[in-house]
Structures are given as C-alpha cells and as structure tokens.
Motif scaffolding. Sequence first.
Motif, short mmCIF file in Angstrom:
data_model
loop_
_atom_site.label_atom_id
_atom_site.label_comp_id
_atom_site.label_asym_id
_atom_site.label_seq_id
_atom_site.Cartn_x
_atom_site.Cartn_y
_atom_site.Cartn_z
N GLN A 1 35.99 47.73 39.50
CA GLN A 1 37.06 48.05 40.44
C GLN A 1 38.04 49.01 39.76
OE1 GLN A 1 39.34 44.66 41.68
NE2 GLN A 1 40.23 45.73 43.43
N VAL A 2 38.57 49.93 40.56
CA VAL A 2 39.56 50.87 40.05
C VAL A 2 40.80 50.77 40.94
CG1 VAL A 2 38.61 52.78 41.42
CG2 VAL A 2 39.94 53.25 39.36
N GLN A 3 41.95 50.84 40.33
CA GLN A 3 43.21 50.81 41.06
C GLN A 3 43.67 52.24 41.34
OE1 GLN A 3 42.94 48.73 38.09
NE2 GLN A 3 42.08 47.32 39.59
N LEU A 4 44.11 52.49 42.55
CA LEU A 4 44.48 53.83 42.97
C LEU A 4 45.90 53.85 43.50
CD1 LEU A 4 41.21 54.61 44.97
CD2 LEU A 4 41.72 55.26 42.62
N VAL A 5 46.66 54.85 43.10
CA VAL A 5 48.04 55.01 43.56
C VAL A 5 48.25 56.46 43.98
CG1 VAL A 5 50.47 54.84 42.99
CG2 VAL A 5 48.86 53.18 42.04
N GLU A 6 48.54 56.66 45.27
CA GLU A 6 48.80 58.00 45.79
C GLU A 6 50.28 58.35 45.65
OE1 GLU A 6 45.85 56.14 48.86
OE2 GLU A 6 47.64 55.54 47.75
N SER A 7 50.54 59.63 45.57
CA SER A 7 51.91 60.13 45.57
C SER A 7 51.89 61.57 46.07
CB SER A 7 52.53 60.05 44.18
OG SER A 7 51.79 60.84 43.26
N ALA A 24 44.27 56.99 39.03
CA ALA A 24 43.31 55.89 38.95
C ALA A 24 43.43 55.18 37.61
CB ALA A 24 41.89 56.43 39.11
N SER A 25 43.22 53.87 37.65
CA SER A 25 43.24 53.08 36.42
C SER A 25 42.29 51.91 36.56
CB SER A 25 44.65 52.57 36.13
OG SER A 25 45.10 51.71 37.16
N GLY A 26 41.86 51.41 35.43
CA GLY A 26 41.06 50.21 35.43
C GLY A 26 39.62 50.39 35.03
N ARG A 27 39.02 51.50 35.36
CA ARG A 27 37.63 51.75 35.01
C ARG A 27 37.47 53.20 34.57
NH1 ARG A 27 34.09 47.79 37.08
NH2 ARG A 27 32.49 48.85 35.85
N THR A 28 36.27 53.59 34.25
CA THR A 28 36.00 54.96 33.81
C THR A 28 36.05 55.90 34.99
OG1 THR A 28 34.61 54.07 32.06
CG2 THR A 28 34.44 56.42 32.53
N PHE A 29 37.13 56.65 35.08
CA PHE A 29 37.37 57.53 36.21
C PHE A 29 36.23 58.52 36.41
CE2 PHE A 29 39.80 59.74 39.29
CZ PHE A 29 39.75 61.09 39.01
#
Length: 129
Positions: A1-7, A24-29
């Motif tokens: 799972q990867v965490q995503l934050v838009e801006s 993106a954070s948490g896994r290999t993008f």
Amino acid sequence: QVQLVESGGGLVQAGGSLRLSCAASGRTFSRYYMGWFRQVPGKEREFVAAISPSGGRTYYADPVKGRFTISRDSAKNTSYLEMNSLKPEDTAVYYCAAVEGLTYYTGSRLMRPGNYDDWGQGTQVTVSS
C-alpha cells in the motif's frame, strides 16, 4: 500500500494554469503506475491522465489532451499534473491514484478507477469564467 497526498489545487481564471502534486510514501514509488482522476458532484469519477512506472508511457483523456501533462519524479516520490489553458468545465475535485506494476497495464486498464488500489484525499480545482 502507498499513501498519497495531493496538493496544488485552487481557484484560477479560465485560460490559467495550475500544477497539482501527488506525494507518495510507504512503498517503492518507482514500481507504481500513477493516475489522475477528477469528479464533480453527482457524476462518476473521470479519468484524466496516467503514467507508467518508468514514465515512458503516458495516457490522457480526450478533453485534456494538449492541455494537461502528467509526469513523475522518482527522486521526490511525486507525480505531477500540469494543467494549462484551463476551462470552467475542468472544475472538479482531482484525485491521484496508484497501482503497483505487478502486471502490464494497458492504457485502457489505466483509465478505469477500479484498477487502482490506493487513492489520495483529493484537491479542489475551480476554474472561473
């Protein structure tokens, strides 16, 4: 799972530009296909653009071709959506999405929201006329 934050969303006049970012954070993008979708109230989520893990393939919905550009920076674990010549009909909440590239994804598969595993919270883009 990867965490995503838009801006990067906001209010802009027609003809203007915005650049959305998806961190993106948490896994290999670099393993992930990245997509951008948008949604207005009462309508289904609509595909905007997608990019392959290497960045070598990009796909766009017809309404945004020639105006929007998707890109990615693996060093920053970030995907971007550069939006130019914005129109009032581009007004929507924009979401980024990710799916790990365990198999080959064609453009048609990347256009379907159900094929993505992870989603950001969305960022509002409003284009005034």
